[in-house]
Scaffold this motif. Structure first.
Motif, PDB file in Angstrom:
ATOM      1  N   GLU A 112       0.839  -1.198   0.000  1.00 16.52           N
ATOM      2  CA  GLU A 112       0.000   0.000   0.000  1.00 16.52           C
ATOM      3  C   GLU A 112       0.876   1.250   0.000  1.00 16.52           C
ATOM      4  N   GLY A 113       0.445   2.268  -0.756  1.00 14.37           N
ATOM      5  CA  GLY A 113       1.180   3.523  -0.809  1.00 14.37           C
ATOM      6  C   GLY A 113       2.304   3.514  -1.823  1.00 14.37           C
ATOM      7  N   GLN A 114       2.304   2.512  -2.711  1.00 14.06           N
ATOM      8  CA  GLN A 114       3.338   2.428  -3.739  1.00 14.06           C
ATOM      9  C   GLN A 114       2.693   2.206  -5.099  1.00 14.06           C
ATOM     10  N   TRP A 115       3.209   2.942  -6.104  1.00 20.15           N
ATOM     11  CA  TRP A 115       2.715   2.831  -7.467  1.00 20.15           C
ATOM     12  C   TRP A 115       3.911   2.812  -8.410  1.00 20.15           C
ATOM     13  N   LEU A 116       3.717   2.223  -9.585  1.00 16.38           N
ATOM     14  CA  LEU A 116       4.730   2.210 -10.632  1.00 16.38           C
ATOM     15  C   LEU A 116       4.082   2.731 -11.904  1.00 16.38           C
ATOM     16  N   VAL A 117       4.657   3.814 -12.443  1.00 15.00           N
ATOM     17  CA  VAL A 117       4.138   4.449 -13.650  1.00 15.00           C
ATOM     18  C   VAL A 117       5.240   4.427 -14.700  1.00 15.00           C
ATOM     19  N   TYR A 118       4.880   4.123 -15.922  1.00 11.88           N
ATOM     20  CA  TYR A 118       5.831   4.130 -17.028  1.00 11.88           C
ATOM     21  C   TYR A 118       5.648   5.399 -17.843  1.00 11.88           C
ATOM     22  N   ARG A 119       6.748   6.039 -18.169  1.00 12.12           N
ATOM     23  CA  ARG A 119       6.768   7.196 -19.070  1.00 12.12           C
ATOM     24  C   ARG A 119       7.756   6.815 -20.167  1.00 12.12           C
ATOM     25  N   GLY A 120       7.230   6.314 -21.281  1.00 12.40           N
ATOM     26  CA  GLY A 120       8.099   5.758 -22.307  1.00 12.40           C
ATOM     27  C   GLY A 120       8.741   4.502 -21.756  1.00 12.40           C
ATOM     28  N   ASP A 121      10.066   4.409 -21.831  1.00 17.37           N
ATOM     29  CA  ASP A 121      10.760   3.235 -21.296  1.00 17.37           C
ATOM     30  C   ASP A 121      11.257   3.448 -19.863  1.00 17.37           C
ATOM     31  N   LEU A 122      10.870   4.555 -19.256  1.00 17.39           N
ATOM     32  CA  LEU A 122      11.283   4.856 -17.880  1.00 17.39           C
ATOM     33  C   LEU A 122      10.289   4.301 -16.869  1.00 17.39           C
ATOM     34  N   GLU A 123      10.810   3.804 -15.758  1.00 13.67           N
ATOM     35  CA  GLU A 123       9.977   3.363 -14.645  1.00 13.67           C
ATOM     36  C   GLU A 123      10.041   4.421 -13.554  1.00 13.67           C
ATOM     37  N   LEU A 124       8.882   4.938 -13.165  1.00 15.28           N
ATOM     38  CA  LEU A 124       8.826   5.917 -12.089  1.00 15.28           C
ATOM     39  C   LEU A 124       8.121   5.280 -10.896  1.00 15.28           C
ATOM     40  N   TYR A 125       8.864   5.163  -9.812  1.00 19.19           N
ATOM     41  CA  TYR A 125       8.340   4.575  -8.587  1.00 19.19           C
ATOM     42  C   TYR A 125       7.812   5.695  -7.701  1.00 19.19           C
ATOM     43  N   ILE A 126       6.559   5.587  -7.312  1.00 21.98           N
ATOM     44  CA  ILE A 126       5.895   6.614  -6.509  1.00 21.98           C
ATOM     45  C   ILE A 126       5.571   6.002  -5.154  1.00 21.98           C
ATOM     46  N   ASP A 127       5.965   6.699  -4.100  1.00 19.23           N
ATOM     47  CA  ASP A 127       5.750   6.206  -2.736  1.00 19.23           C
ATOM     48  C   ASP A 127       5.154   7.297  -1.865  1.00 19.23           C
ATOM     49  N   VAL A 128       4.254   6.892  -0.980  1.00 18.79           N
ATOM     50  CA  VAL A 128       3.698   7.772   0.052  1.00 18.79           C
ATOM     51  C   VAL A 128       3.753   6.989   1.350  1.00 18.79           C
ATOM     52  N   TRP A 129       4.382   7.573   2.385  1.00 18.96           N
ATOM     53  CA  TRP A 129       4.490   6.864   3.654  1.00 18.96           C
ATOM     54  C   TRP A 129       4.563   7.841   4.816  1.00 18.96           C
ATOM     55  N   GLU A 130       4.196   7.330   5.987  1.00 19.67           N
ATOM     56  CA  GLU A 130       4.310   8.115   7.217  1.00 19.67           C
ATOM     57  C   GLU A 130       5.734   7.961   7.725  1.00 19.67           C
ATOM     58  N   GLU A 131       6.305   9.103   8.117  1.00 16.07           N
ATOM     59  CA  GLU A 131       7.706   9.110   8.523  1.00 16.07           C
ATOM     60  C   GLU A 131       7.848   9.906   9.820  1.00 16.07           C
ATOM     61  N   PRO A 132       8.462   9.303  10.817  1.00 18.17           N
ATOM     62  CA  PRO A 132       8.676  10.065  12.054  1.00 18.17           C
ATOM     63  C   PRO A 132       9.722  11.156  11.828  1.00 18.17           C
ATOM     64  N   ALA A 133       9.572  12.256  12.530  1.00 17.57           N
ATOM     65  CA  ALA A 133      10.527  13.356  12.410  1.00 17.57           C
ATOM     66  C   ALA A 133      11.896  12.899  12.899  1.00 17.57           C
ATOM     67  N   SER A 134      12.931  13.409  12.246  1.00 23.10           N
ATOM     68  CA  SER A 134      14.307  13.128  12.646  1.00 23.10           C
ATOM     69  C   SER A 134      15.142  14.358  12.320  1.00 23.10           C
ATOM     70  N   GLU A 135      16.443  14.266  12.544  1.00 25.15           N
ATOM     71  CA  GLU A 135      17.316  15.393  12.205  1.00 25.15           C
ATOM     72  C   GLU A 135      17.346  15.663  10.707  1.00 25.15           C
ATOM     73  N   TRP A 136      16.892  14.711   9.884  1.00 27.30           N
ATOM     74  CA  TRP A 136      16.867  14.877   8.430  1.00 27.30           C
ATOM     75  C   TRP A 136      15.542  15.427   7.939  1.00 27.30           C
ATOM     76  N   THR A 137      14.635  15.736   8.844  1.00 32.80           N
ATOM     77  CA  THR A 137      13.333  16.260   8.454  1.00 32.80           C
ATOM     78  C   THR A 137      13.333  17.772   8.609  1.00 32.80           C
ATOM     79  N   TYR A 138      13.298  18.465   7.487  1.00 28.52           N
ATOM     80  CA  TYR A 138      13.148  19.909   7.555  1.00 28.52           C
ATOM     81  C   TYR A 138      11.713  20.217   7.166  1.00 28.52           C
ATOM     82  N   HIS A 139      10.987  20.678   8.121  1.00 27.28           N
ATOM     83  CA  HIS A 139       9.612  21.060   7.879  1.00 27.28           C
ATOM     84  C   HIS A 139       9.207  21.912   9.061  1.00 27.28           C
TER      85      HIS A 139
END
Length: 151
Positions: free
Chosen positions: A29-56
């Motif tokens: 769940e929360g993952q999709w694969l879309v093709y644009r020509g011969d390219l594969e585009l991986y789309i992800d949506v997920w819940e992520e806990p805040a960390s030092e790498w989260t700027y928001h």
């Protein structure tokens, strides 16, 4: 906005691109694969806990949206220095995306990533289109001088 609502918004954007969301859904769940020509585009949506790498502003647990497109395997070691320099220069010119090296898998990718708060369907479509556009451009610009191999 609830996570399920964000999935629904993502699927509206995917459908707008002419792809049936049910055809693009991955096993997880929360993952999709879309093709644009011969390219594969991986789309992800997920819940992520805040960390030092989260700027928001007011960073706390967030929902993250990401589009990743594998471009190629890495060039031979004798070409890496110039390859990295070219990627850094290309990152300077891009809008919305960055070129990313996946050292573990030895590949070049193009990636877009942001939190989903206040995102619109247009924002999602633009992220997917930009990732596909710049991935295709990178292949055209880097393939010959570095003798790249598609993933």
């Amino acid at each position: 906005m609830e996570l399920k609502e964000q999935y629904a918004l993502m699927e509206e954007a995917i459908e707008h691109l002419g792809v049936k969301p049910e055809d693009a859904r991955c096993e997880d769940e929360g993952q999709w694969l879309v093709y644009r020509g011969d390219l594969e585009l991986y789309i992800d949506v997920w819940e992520e806990p805040a960390s030092e790498w989260t700027y928001h502003p007011g960073a706390h647990d967030t929902v993250t949206f990401q589009v990743v497109c594998p471009i190629s395997k890495m060039p031979s070691d004798d070409k890496l220095l110039f390859f990295y320099e070219d990627l850094l220069q290309m990152n300077f010119y891009t809008h919305f995306v960055s070129f990313v090296i996946n050292k573990k898998e030895g590949m070049l990718t193009c990636a877009f990533k942001r939190v989903m708060s206040n995102i619109t369907k247009s924002d999602i479509i633009e992220a997917i289109d930009a990732t596909g556009y710049y991935s295709s451009l990178a292949w055209k610009m880097l393939n010959q001088p570095y003798e790249l191999e598609k993933v």
